[in-house]
Scaffold this motif. Structure first.
Motif, short mmCIF file in Angstrom:
data_model
loop_
_atom_site.label_atom_id
_atom_site.label_comp_id
_atom_site.label_asym_id
_atom_site.label_seq_id
_atom_site.Cartn_x
_atom_site.Cartn_y
_atom_site.Cartn_z
N GLU A 1 -2.96 17.79 -18.83
CA GLU A 1 -2.03 17.75 -17.06
C GLU A 1 -2.68 17.14 -16.06
N ARG A 2 -3.44 16.67 -16.18
CA ARG A 2 -4.19 16.10 -14.50
C ARG A 2 -3.63 14.36 -14.47
N LEU A 3 -3.34 13.71 -15.74
CA LEU A 3 -3.12 12.54 -15.96
C LEU A 3 -2.51 11.50 -14.63
N HIS B 1 -1.13 18.08 -8.90
CA HIS B 1 -2.27 17.37 -10.03
C HIS B 1 -2.32 16.53 -8.60
N ALA B 2 -1.18 15.02 -8.79
CA ALA B 2 -1.65 13.73 -8.55
C ALA B 2 -1.68 13.95 -7.06
N GLY B 3 -1.34 14.73 -6.50
CA GLY B 3 -1.06 14.85 -4.50
C GLY B 3 -2.24 15.77 -4.22
N ASP B 4 -3.05 16.12 -5.70
CA ASP B 4 -4.30 17.43 -4.63
C ASP B 4 -5.61 16.15 -4.91
N MET B 5 -4.42 15.28 -5.79
CA MET B 5 -5.94 13.92 -6.07
C MET B 5 -6.03 13.53 -4.81
N THR B 6 -4.57 13.10 -4.22
CA THR B 6 -4.36 11.49 -3.07
C THR B 6 -5.05 12.56 -1.63
N LEU C 1 0.73 -1.50 0.19
CA LEU C 1 0.35 -0.05 -0.04
C LEU C 1 0.93 1.34 0.21
N ASP C 2 2.20 0.98 -0.30
CA ASP C 2 3.19 2.89 -0.25
C ASP C 2 2.87 3.09 -1.64
N TRP C 3 1.48 3.04 -2.97
CA TRP C 3 0.81 3.72 -3.36
C TRP C 3 0.93 4.67 -2.44
N LEU C 4 0.33 4.69 -1.57
CA LEU C 4 -0.83 5.14 -0.59
C LEU C 4 -0.57 6.69 -1.23
N THR C 5 0.97 6.64 -0.61
CA THR C 5 1.29 7.94 -0.36
C THR C 5 3.01 7.88 -1.58
N ALA C 6 3.13 8.08 -2.64
CA ALA C 6 3.71 8.01 -3.12
C ALA C 6 4.26 9.26 -4.36
N VAL C 7 3.25 9.66 -3.78
CA VAL C 7 3.53 11.55 -3.92
C VAL C 7 4.33 11.74 -4.14
N ASP C 8 4.14 12.32 -2.49
CA ASP C 8 4.60 12.21 -1.33
C ASP C 8 6.25 12.19 -0.99
N ARG C 9 6.56 11.05 -1.27
CA ARG C 9 6.90 9.67 -1.34
C ARG C 9 8.58 10.57 -2.57
N HIS C 10 8.18 10.54 -4.01
CA HIS C 10 8.51 10.98 -4.72
C HIS C 10 8.97 12.15 -5.86
N ARG C 11 8.80 13.03 -4.45
CA ARG C 11 9.20 14.37 -5.01
C ARG C 11 10.36 14.48 -5.03
N VAL D 1 7.87 16.35 -19.17
CA VAL D 1 6.63 16.37 -19.01
C VAL D 1 7.09 17.35 -17.59
N ASP D 2 6.46 17.90 -17.26
CA ASP D 2 6.85 18.73 -16.08
C ASP D 2 6.41 18.35 -14.86
N LEU D 3 7.09 17.31 -14.17
CA LEU D 3 7.11 16.80 -12.54
C LEU D 3 6.62 17.93 -11.92
N ASN D 4 6.79 19.04 -11.71
CA ASN D 4 6.60 19.42 -10.42
C ASN D 4 4.32 19.53 -10.46
N GLY D 5 4.37 19.98 -11.31
CA GLY D 5 2.29 20.08 -12.12
C GLY D 5 2.05 19.20 -11.96
N TYR D 6 2.89 18.18 -12.11
CA TYR D 6 2.05 16.31 -12.63
C TYR D 6 2.00 16.11 -11.38
N LEU D 7 2.88 16.16 -10.61
CA LEU D 7 2.84 15.53 -9.37
C LEU D 7 1.60 16.09 -8.42
#
Length: 558
Positions: A346-348, A226-231, A51-61, A218-224
């Protein structure tokens, strides 16, 4: 239901179960339990380990700077193309990124190879200037056959045109894998670590997804972001987008609507293949499963059975009037529809997260472990045994055929003493609630795609069943789990052919052609051992002639 995000749930006969499912989920505090990694939500097994995908966004910033630096380095060194070698989750997410964002200014063009078919391997090799290409090999375990033999081939090809092949290779793999050891020994340019507690199909927002995205510009900051907002949205109680989607899929399943039929805006078209893997491999096991139906030709509304739930991934910035009208017509006809509004491409990354969360929810409702894949290994083991036999005898052990017809050699698991009667038996076995799967171990040409789509449309119309199409061997790491572990409702038409010209695998006695054929045979045998209804058409006179013969035979039998 209309959400503030713009999503629309028109669930028709499923609405009461959907509403009761949401009440039950809320009353049991299930969202908090999911975030708390409570295994009792699923089967009480080892789900908490995945279940570490739950926090993947913050972990990979923190990885963004390293990826940016690598992208700058290779650009400064004259790298113009990036070739990713992988299978399943390691390749499907990068493919979606490549097709969705397209070439970006001042960035490498991203290509993805997830096939052992020699025609495809050669075509991609011939399209690249390897002296200006970075090869990225992605494999969590580091032992997956396909990326390893592809790496063998491209490393040998690189050695012909550059002095230090390792400077043109990067890897993404879990710590301690054989691939990591090979990367160190081969002085690969870069090695990024996977997270062992994130399964392959849930790895889109880990290094397996963000490294290719970053190399492609791809602009990784923006990409993540948006993913962080979904998280964060998926932590909520009200209008939780992951819970709503998962509850809708679970409700549809219990109402007998297990064919999740995807309608995807052209701007997000390739996302369907990624969703297909996530849903099929996560839910297709222990005799149950949701069957994702991707890129199916549009049928008349009256041709769809009562086993469908339609899910529309709608790009709000570029909607298609025809798709909007199609979904409206389905809703008016009484089919449950789900419309997911995606503001822009960008919300992919956010949509990757929404679907991961939703599948975890659906798995809980279906009382299964959505994080394992118990049947994937079966065809792999059969393939290994076939290749061992080839090493010993110089030939693959093929099942006995029922006969030849128009250049097609036909083999089947159902009764039939001729190709025509065997096909008639297969087609007549199709019942309400079944699905038909075309398993194509052939080159992915426009001609092949058009032929298979015509076959799908005709079978879907005449038999009123869902149809799917998978190209081997890539689908083995996707829908293959559902085929073998899900309900026995699949009818399988396997198509094989020989390459125009075979291709050697460095250091191996088997060629790419032999390997891909062994994979097809392994798949056929595994399906047979599961008691599935399978018919195999081996094209003996080449792809074009074989496609014509196949279409004529099938159309004449409907």
């Amino acid at each position: 239901m209309h959400t503030s995000r713009g999503d629309v749930y028109r669930l028709a006969s499923c609405v009461e179960r959907f509403e009761s499912t949401l009440r039950g989920w809320s009353d049991s505090n299930a969202t908090d339990r999911l975030w708390g990694r409570d295994t009792s939500l699923w089967t009480g097994a080892d789900e908490d380990r995945w279940l570490d995908w739950l926090t993947a966004v913050d972990r990979h910033r923190p990885e963004i700077d390293q990826i940016r630096s690598l992208a700058r380095e290779v650009r400064d060194d004259g790298i113009t193309d990036c070739l990713l070698l992988g299978m399943g989750g390691s390749s499907l997410c990068p493919e979606v990124v490549s097709e969705t964002f397209g070439p970006q200014p001042q960035a490498a063009r991203l290509h993805v190879l997830d096939s052992t078919l020699p025609d495809q391997v050669r075509r991609l090799r011939d399209s690249l200037d390897l002296a200006h290409t970075l090869v990225v090999v992605a494999s969590k375990s580091g032992s997956t056959v396909e990326p390893n033999v592809l790496l063998d081939y491209f490393e040998a090809e690189l050695s012909k045109v550059v002095d230090v092949p390792g400077r043109h290779i990067a890897a993404v793999t879990d710590p301690g894998s054989a691939l990591e050891a090979r990367a160190v020994e081969g002085n690969f340019r870069s090695v990024l670590a996977g997270v062992p507690q994130i399964g392959g199909r849930f790895s889109a927002l880990s290094n397996f997804g963000i490294l290719p995205a970053g190399l492609a510009g791809v602009d990784l900051n923006g990409y993540l972001d948006h993913a962080g907002d979904m998280t964060e949205a998926c932590r909520g109680v009200s209008e939780n987008p992951g819970v709503l989607l998962g509850a809708a899929l679970g409700a549809a399943y219990y109402e007998g609507r297990d064919k999740v039929t995807l309608v995807v805006s052209p701007g997000l078209w390739e996302m369907g293949a990624w969703i297909e893997q996530l849903v099929a491999e996560s839910t297709g096991k222990v005799g149950v499963g949701l069957c994702p139906v991707n890129q199916e030709p549009v049928l008349d509304v009256t041709s769809y059975g009562s086993d469908r739930v339609f899910t529309y991934i709608r790009l709000a910035s570029e909607p298609e009037d025809a798709q909007d009208a199609f979904i409206d017509s389905l809703s008016r006809a009484g089919h449950p529809t789900i419309t997911l509004s995606v503001e822009d491409v960008e919300r992919l990354g956010a949509e990757f997260y929404r679907w991961e969360f939703a599948v975890a929810v659906a798995g809980s409702l279906m009382e299964i472990n959505p994080f394992d894949q118990p049947n994937v290994q079966e065809s792999k083991e059969i393939t290994s045994a076939l290749l061992a036999g080839f090493d010993a005898d110089g030939a693959l052990n093929e099942p006995a055929a029922v006969g030849d017809c128009g250049g097609l050699r036909v083999t089947t698991t159902v009764p039939g003493d001729s190709p025509e009667r065997a096909l008639a038996e297969i087609l007549s076995s199709i019942r309400v609630g079944d699905y038909l799967a075309l398993l194509a171990y052939c080159d992915r040409t426009d001609e092949a795609q058009a032929t298979f789509q015509r076959i799908r449309k005709q079978i879907g119309t005449t038999r009123r069943v869902a149809t799917t199409l998978g190209y081997g061997p890539r689908f083995l790491h996707s829908t293959g789990q559902l085929h073998k572990g899900g309900p026995n409702t699949g009818v399988f038409l396997q198509v094989t052919t020989s390459p125009d010209e075979d291709l050697a695998i460095p250091g191996k006695s088997a060629t790419f052609g032999i390997l891909s054929r062994a994979q097809a045979l392994g798949d056929y045998q595994a399906l047979s051992e599961k008691g599935r209804r399978v018919i195999r058409f081996d094209m003996r006179e080449g792809l074009t002639a074989g496609l014509h013969a196949l279409e004529s035979l099938i159309m004449g039998s409907l």
